[in-house]
Design an enzyme around this catalytic site. Structure first.
Site, PDB file in Angstrom:
ATOM      1  N   ARG A   1     -31.983  22.590  23.491  1.00 47.32           N
ATOM      2  CA  ARG A   1     -33.412  22.406  23.251  1.00 47.32           C
ATOM      3  C   ARG A   1     -34.015  21.348  24.173  1.00 47.32           C
ATOM      4  O   ARG A   1     -35.046  21.582  24.798  1.00 47.32           O
ATOM      5  CB  ARG A   1     -33.699  22.050  21.798  1.00 47.32           C
ATOM      6  CG  ARG A   1     -35.207  22.029  21.537  1.00 47.32           C
ATOM      7  CD  ARG A   1     -35.526  21.844  20.074  1.00 47.32           C
ATOM      8  NE  ARG A   1     -36.930  22.078  19.836  1.00 47.32           N
ATOM      9  CZ  ARG A   1     -37.892  21.196  20.075  1.00 47.32           C
ATOM     10  NH1 ARG A   1     -37.607  20.012  20.584  1.00 47.32           N
ATOM     11  NH2 ARG A   1     -39.153  21.500  19.818  1.00 47.32           N
ATOM     12  N   ARG A   2     -33.387  20.221  24.245  1.00 42.06           N
ATOM     13  CA  ARG A   2     -33.949  19.152  25.091  1.00 42.06           C
ATOM     14  C   ARG A   2     -34.058  19.589  26.556  1.00 42.06           C
ATOM     15  O   ARG A   2     -35.121  19.431  27.161  1.00 42.06           O
ATOM     16  CB  ARG A   2     -33.131  17.873  24.959  1.00 42.06           C
ATOM     17  CG  ARG A   2     -33.706  16.750  25.803  1.00 42.06           C
ATOM     18  CD  ARG A   2     -32.867  15.476  25.703  1.00 42.06           C
ATOM     19  NE  ARG A   2     -33.396  14.487  26.597  1.00 42.06           N
ATOM     20  CZ  ARG A   2     -34.045  13.403  26.216  1.00 42.06           C
ATOM     21  NH1 ARG A   2     -34.235  13.172  24.937  1.00 42.06           N
ATOM     22  NH2 ARG A   2     -34.491  12.556  27.113  1.00 42.06           N
TER      23      ARG A   2
END
Length: 141
Positions: A99-100
């Site tokens: 996600r990051r």
């Protein structure tokens, strides 16, 4: 008594089939070597992450499980509550770790290769969907 928003969970579970379909089509499209296909991979991975964690958050809130402190923690909590098994949990933890890079480090995201998770996700997401539905049915009887 639990208040589980089954309608929202079911909407998201139904949406998973679209993510599965995209992941199934990506390997063949990858040979096209176009930027659009690279971006499609990123979006499919991102939607998989958001859908799984949205469902997880709804279940954690509805079944009054302990509070999650991160995306990885959502997966850990669901695994501890035996919503799904360890193999599914391991793959989903790999997924949410993306996600990051996908939403914050997108400039440097490695998009030259097909991410190995793309090939794994159809089976894992199908199993996740089955496991979530079975858990809800068992808990709400």
């Amino acid at each position: 008594m639990y208040y589980v928003d089954q309608q929202q969970i079911e909407q998201r579970l139904n949406f998973i089939s679209s993510v599965i379909e995209a992941c199934e089509q990506l390997p063949a499209a990858w040979e096209d070597d176009r930027l659009l296909v690279r971006f499609a991979q990123e979006r499919a991975l991102h939607l998989a992450i958001e859908t799984v964690t949205d469902i997880g958050s709804l279940m954690i809130d509805g079944f009054i499980m302990r509070e999650a402190s991160s995306y990885e923690d959502i997966i850990d909590i669901l695994a501890q509550e035996q919503v799904f098994g360890g193999e599914t949990a391991a793959t989903l933890k790999e997924l949410v770790k993306l996600r990051r890079p996908l939403v914050q480090d997108y400039v440097s995201f490695e998009r030259s290769e097909l991410n190995p998770l793309v090939r794994q996700l159809p089976g894992v997401l199908h199993k996740f969907t089955e496991d979530v539905r079975a858990f809800i049915q068992k808990e709400l009887l």
